[in-house]
Design a protein around this motif. Sequence first.
Motif, PDB file in Angstrom:
ATOM      1  N   ALA A 175      51.647  28.294  21.240  1.00 32.21           N
ATOM      2  CA  ALA A 175      50.301  28.684  20.844  1.00 32.21           C
ATOM      3  C   ALA A 175      50.363  29.434  19.531  1.00 32.21           C
ATOM      4  O   ALA A 175      51.431  29.879  19.102  1.00 32.21           O
ATOM      5  CB  ALA A 175      49.661  29.567  21.918  1.00 32.21           C
ATOM      6  N   LEU A 176      49.220  29.579  18.904  1.00 28.46           N
ATOM      7  CA  LEU A 176      49.090  30.469  17.765  1.00 28.46           C
ATOM      8  C   LEU A 176      48.709  31.861  18.268  1.00 28.46           C
ATOM      9  O   LEU A 176      48.186  32.007  19.380  1.00 28.46           O
ATOM     10  CB  LEU A 176      48.029  29.951  16.798  1.00 28.46           C
ATOM     11  CG  LEU A 176      48.428  28.730  15.971  1.00 28.46           C
ATOM     12  CD1 LEU A 176      47.224  28.178  15.215  1.00 28.46           C
ATOM     13  CD2 LEU A 176      49.562  29.065  15.002  1.00 28.46           C
ATOM     14  N   PRO A 177      48.951  32.892  17.486  1.00 30.59           N
ATOM     15  CA  PRO A 177      48.600  34.251  17.928  1.00 30.59           C
ATOM     16  C   PRO A 177      47.119  34.409  18.207  1.00 30.59           C
ATOM     17  O   PRO A 177      46.275  33.763  17.562  1.00 30.59           O
ATOM     18  CB  PRO A 177      49.030  35.122  16.740  1.00 30.59           C
ATOM     19  CG  PRO A 177      50.060  34.331  16.017  1.00 30.59           C
ATOM     20  CD  PRO A 177      49.634  32.897  16.179  1.00 30.59           C
ATOM     21  N   LEU A 178      46.785  35.287  19.157  1.00 34.55           N
ATOM     22  CA  LEU A 178      45.385  35.636  19.366  1.00 34.55           C
ATOM     23  C   LEU A 178      44.810  36.301  18.119  1.00 34.55           C
ATOM     24  O   LEU A 178      43.619  36.159  17.830  1.00 34.55           O
ATOM     25  CB  LEU A 178      45.246  36.577  20.565  1.00 34.55           C
ATOM     26  CG  LEU A 178      45.473  35.978  21.957  1.00 34.55           C
ATOM     27  CD1 LEU A 178      45.287  37.046  23.021  1.00 34.55           C
ATOM     28  CD2 LEU A 178      44.547  34.806  22.218  1.00 34.55           C
ATOM     29  N   GLY A 181      50.666  30.483   7.820  1.00 37.36           N
ATOM     30  CA  GLY A 181      51.947  29.803   7.680  1.00 37.36           C
ATOM     31  C   GLY A 181      52.694  29.549   8.969  1.00 37.36           C
ATOM     32  O   GLY A 181      53.851  29.133   8.939  1.00 37.36           O
ATOM     33  N   ARG A 182      52.056  29.781  10.108  1.00 36.07           N
ATOM     34  CA  ARG A 182      52.747  29.640  11.383  1.00 36.07           C
ATOM     35  C   ARG A 182      52.352  28.351  12.086  1.00 36.07           C
ATOM     36  O   ARG A 182      51.213  27.883  11.999  1.00 36.07           O
ATOM     37  CB  ARG A 182      52.432  30.835  12.292  1.00 36.07           C
ATOM     38  CG  ARG A 182      53.260  32.067  11.960  1.00 36.07           C
ATOM     39  CD  ARG A 182      52.943  33.175  12.919  1.00 36.07           C
ATOM     40  NE  ARG A 182      54.046  34.127  13.014  1.00 36.07           N
ATOM     41  CZ  ARG A 182      53.901  35.404  13.328  1.00 36.07           C
ATOM     42  NH1 ARG A 182      52.707  35.887  13.589  1.00 36.07           N
ATOM     43  NH2 ARG A 182      54.953  36.201  13.404  1.00 36.07           N
TER      44      ARG A 182
END
Length: 306
Positions: free
Chosen positions: A103-106, A113-114
Motif C-alpha cells: 500500500a501507499l502511506p496513509l 516517489g514511492r
Amino acid sequence: MILAEVVRSGFTESVHHGSVVVLDAAGAVADSAGDVVGPVFPRSSNKPMQTVGMLRAGLRVADPADLALISGSHFAEPFHLRRVRAILGAAGLTEDALLCPPALPLAESEHDGREPARILMNCSGKHAGMLATCVANKWPLDDYRDVKHPLQQVLTETVTELAGEPIAATGVDGCGAPVLGFSLTALARAFQRLVSAAPQTYERMVADAMRADPELVAGTGQDDTRLMHGVPGLLAKGGAEGVVAVAVPEVGAVALKIEDGAMRARMPVLVSALRRLGLAAPVLDSLATVPVLGGGVQVGEVRAVW
C-alpha cells in the motif's frame, strides 16, 4: 438514527446515520443512540486487544513504545517505519516476512516517489508484532493471518474475553488478518477494561504505551494522536468504516460507528458523546466540527445533531 449533518452555505446537504454508546465510570450505559447491542466489525479499533493477546502469547518488546505501534494504524512517517523494521529485526526477520498487502502511506505527504509496499501499509506494525509473537513460539510464519493459526486462536480468545460477549462474526480485515465482530457496547467496555486495569498487567501496559506515544498509534496531527495529547488519560483508537472507541479512567468510555462508513462524521459525534461525560478541552472544541469547503474556503461544516 441521524447522528451528523453536512451543512453547505446554510443548507443541509447530507446526513450520516449511525450508532453510539456512552458508558459511565461504572460501565453502565449513560446514553446511546441507534443499535448498540448488534454486532459491528470494529476494524482497527480491535488492535489494542489483539496486542494484549500477543503479550499473553509471549511477545516481548525492547521498548514499551513498540506496543503503541503494534496497536496502531500508522501513517508511514519515517519514525514509524524505523520502528517496524526494528521489531522485525529483533525477531530475526525483514519486511519480506510481512503478509499485509502492499500500500501507499496513509499520509499523502509520504507518497512522493514511492511505490506501494507492505511496510507502508498502516497495519504493518500489527503484522510485525504478530510475526514476532510467532517467532517467540516457533509457530509457522507463512500463514499467521489464517483464522485457524495458533496465533489467531489466542487473539480471538483474548478479544472475546475483553469484549465480554461471544464473537458474532469473523471476517477478513483490510490487512488480510481476521477481524472479529461484536457490539459497540462490548467495544466500549473493552476499552474501559484496558484503562482501568491494574498497573503492569498486559492490558494496562498496552493502554499506557499508546497514551505515552500517541504519534505511534496514528501519526503527526491525526485524530487519535490529538485526542490522547489533549485529554489527560484518554485512550483512543479509530477503525475503518466510521468506527472509533475511547476510554478515560474514572470517567467513562464511548464507542461509535457511522453507518455509511464515513470517516468525516466520527469526530463531531465523538465530541458530543464525550461532552455528555462532562469532558471539556480545547482539542474537543477543535474536533467538534469538520470544515466543508467551497471554492477553497470554508462555507459550512459537518456537525453532530445528536
